[in-house]
Design a protein around this motif. Sequence first.
Motif, mmCIF file in Angstrom:
data_model
loop_
_atom_site.group_PDB
_atom_site.id
_atom_site.type_symbol
_atom_site.label_atom_id
_atom_site.label_comp_id
_atom_site.label_asym_id
_atom_site.label_seq_id
_atom_site.Cartn_x
_atom_site.Cartn_y
_atom_site.Cartn_z
ATOM 1 N N SER A 60 48.720 42.602 50.287
ATOM 2 C CA SER A 60 47.774 42.455 51.404
ATOM 3 C C SER A 60 46.420 43.090 51.083
ATOM 4 N N GLU A 61 46.302 43.732 49.915
ATOM 5 C CA GLU A 61 45.068 44.416 49.532
ATOM 6 C C GLU A 61 44.197 43.522 48.659
ATOM 7 N N ASP A 62 42.913 43.871 48.591
ATOM 8 C CA ASP A 62 41.968 43.193 47.703
ATOM 9 C C ASP A 62 41.990 43.944 46.368
ATOM 10 N N LEU A 63 42.805 43.480 45.431
ATOM 11 C CA LEU A 63 43.029 44.185 44.170
ATOM 12 C C LEU A 63 42.128 43.650 43.065
ATOM 13 N N ASP A 64 41.815 44.519 42.097
ATOM 14 C CA ASP A 64 41.083 44.037 40.928
ATOM 15 C C ASP A 64 42.024 43.201 40.065
ATOM 16 N N ASP A 65 41.477 42.549 39.019
ATOM 17 C CA ASP A 65 42.250 41.582 38.243
ATOM 18 C C ASP A 65 43.495 42.199 37.610
ATOM 19 N N GLU A 66 43.356 43.394 37.056
ATOM 20 C CA GLU A 66 44.489 44.003 36.368
ATOM 21 C C GLU A 66 45.594 44.392 37.348
ATOM 22 N N ARG A 67 45.210 44.992 38.471
ATOM 23 C CA ARG A 67 46.223 45.375 39.457
ATOM 24 C C ARG A 67 46.889 44.129 40.045
ATOM 25 N N LYS A 103 48.109 40.113 31.594
ATOM 26 C CA LYS A 103 46.992 39.993 32.531
ATOM 27 C C LYS A 103 46.822 38.550 32.991
ATOM 28 N N TYR A 104 47.009 37.612 32.066
ATOM 29 C CA TYR A 104 46.859 36.192 32.389
ATOM 30 C C TYR A 104 48.223 35.506 32.365
ATOM 31 N N THR A 105 48.336 34.406 33.074
ATOM 32 C CA THR A 105 49.509 33.558 32.933
ATOM 33 C C THR A 105 49.412 32.856 31.583
ATOM 34 N N THR A 106 50.484 32.183 31.161
ATOM 35 C CA THR A 106 50.500 31.557 29.841
ATOM 36 C C THR A 106 49.356 30.567 29.676
ATOM 37 N N ASP A 107 49.198 29.655 30.621
ATOM 38 C CA ASP A 107 48.148 28.645 30.498
ATOM 39 C C ASP A 107 46.764 29.281 30.535
ATOM 40 N N GLU A 108 46.587 30.314 31.356
ATOM 41 C CA GLU A 108 45.299 31.017 31.408
ATOM 42 C C GLU A 108 44.988 31.706 30.085
ATOM 43 N N LEU A 109 45.993 32.350 29.482
ATOM 44 C CA LEU A 109 45.787 33.048 28.211
ATOM 45 C C LEU A 109 45.399 32.083 27.102
ATOM 46 N N ALA A 132 47.365 41.362 38.540
ATOM 47 C CA ALA A 132 48.288 40.831 37.531
ATOM 48 C C ALA A 132 49.596 41.612 37.525
ATOM 49 N N VAL A 133 49.503 42.932 37.628
ATOM 50 C CA VAL A 133 50.714 43.762 37.659
ATOM 51 C C VAL A 133 51.566 43.397 38.862
ATOM 52 N N VAL A 134 50.948 43.295 40.023
ATOM 53 C CA VAL A 134 51.693 42.955 41.241
ATOM 54 C C VAL A 134 52.312 41.560 41.114
ATOM 55 N N ARG A 135 51.561 40.618 40.562
ATOM 56 C CA ARG A 135 52.093 39.257 40.369
ATOM 57 C C ARG A 135 53.343 39.262 39.493
#
Length: 503
Positions: free
Chosen positions: A77-84, A468-474, A86-89
């Motif tokens: 529910s928070e506005d997280l930066d990209d790295e955080r 940090k990225y999903t497979t397709d993103e990486l 990714a960890v939560v995802r």
Amino acid sequence: MATAEQESDSAYAELLDRERRISNVENAGMILYWDQQTKMPEGGTPARAKQLSALQSIGHELLTDERTGELLDELESEDLDDERAAVVREVRRKYDRAVSVPSDLVEKISETTSEAQPAWQRAKAEDEFETFAPYLERLRELHIERAEHIAPDEDPYEVMFEDGEPYLPLERVDEIFDELREGLVPLIEDIEENGADIAADAFAGTFDPADQEALCRDALDLLNYDWDRGRLDIAPHPFMSGTQFDARVTTRFHEDEFVDPIFSTIHEFGHATYQLGLRDDAYGTPLGQSRSSGIHESQSRFWENHVGRTEAFWEFFLPTVTEHFPEFDDVTAEDAYEAANQVFTDNLIRVEADELTYHMHIILRSEIEQEFVAGDLDVDDIPARWNELMDEYLGVRPDTDSEGCLQDIHWTSGFASFQNYTVGSVFAAQLWATIEEELDDPMELIREGDFAPIRDWLTENIHEQGQKYTTDELIEEATGEPLTAEYFLDYATEKYGEIYELD
């Protein structure tokens, strides 16, 4: 009173602490697995099975604890930066899958896996598929049950595939397989019918395994393997096990095989390089873990094929070879290059296959296990089905099951992982094409034994990215475009057309 930002920081720190504990339990299990494959006495299996099962259960309980879910809900529910984010995802994905699976099933799968591995070793050594068949059937039942808990409305095989490759649809992999069939089969046939004679027997002979091991250790030295964070051992089926602090390589030797142990070692070095390139400061978190099985295989196939199987590498490496094996003093780099890249359809063993027919081995295994998981193939019929497809795809039939359906250890751990070898090969070629554009003459770097720029590029663009990225993103971040078979097919056609002097 704590601010919302402070509460978010606290929740994130608590989630990371939980994830690190889970990772440490998993990594401890990984070391026990390595020991089982390399050092453990044969009689240790009953206790080891219980030990690994207990660790699996502990990790499962930590991950599926209610507090883990509460922390994820709060952070999402928070506005997280990209790295955080990714960890939560990544933790969310693991949590959702794990919480669906009962702990007792996790323990059963772990224990059966541990028991299946020595059963497979005995079956292979004695050429008795019936020794392994009951374990294989039991593993199918257990993994299907697990898949049905995770996603009851999905094909169980696809759920299994998502364990190792969560963000690359199996449908896309099947499309790549179709493209490879269309491009590789005519190329292989052209080589068989019209290819020029090459120095296929440049390294013929019989060889002392101790001398082979010494050469492989020197190869790892030349490739700058970090011995402070790794080691080389012998295993029935080569593998790499470890983290960014401890990435261990295994290989195997045959008295009548000279080139294969070298490439096996370089292949596992590629896996180790990925692990060792992960961020030290992110150890135990998704940001310090490899992206997926397919991406991992891209690193091993990159070093094995786009470095180790080049003429430039053999120009650099051949003097070291002749130090250990003076009988090869008259072998030229061109001879070595041709011997390292011979194409032969009559090879029964996947890990000894050439770059082209290798993928026929992968397709064969993928088809058999899909039929088996779907219930369209009985366990007792696997050897005959294997031999049938070997004849269809490669024109050869194994004389024994040890050379056939018992040659790989993978089914002792589950199903739907073989595709990632081909995904890795395809992406490795895409990475090489990008490196050729971004580095100044990478082939000359290989010729000079200066591997650091290539390794550093891979570390920056793949390894340090963790999850940090999903497979397709990486893949797009690293190469600028989605995964495509185009680069592999172009590379294979050009390389083997030149070697075999095809029109």
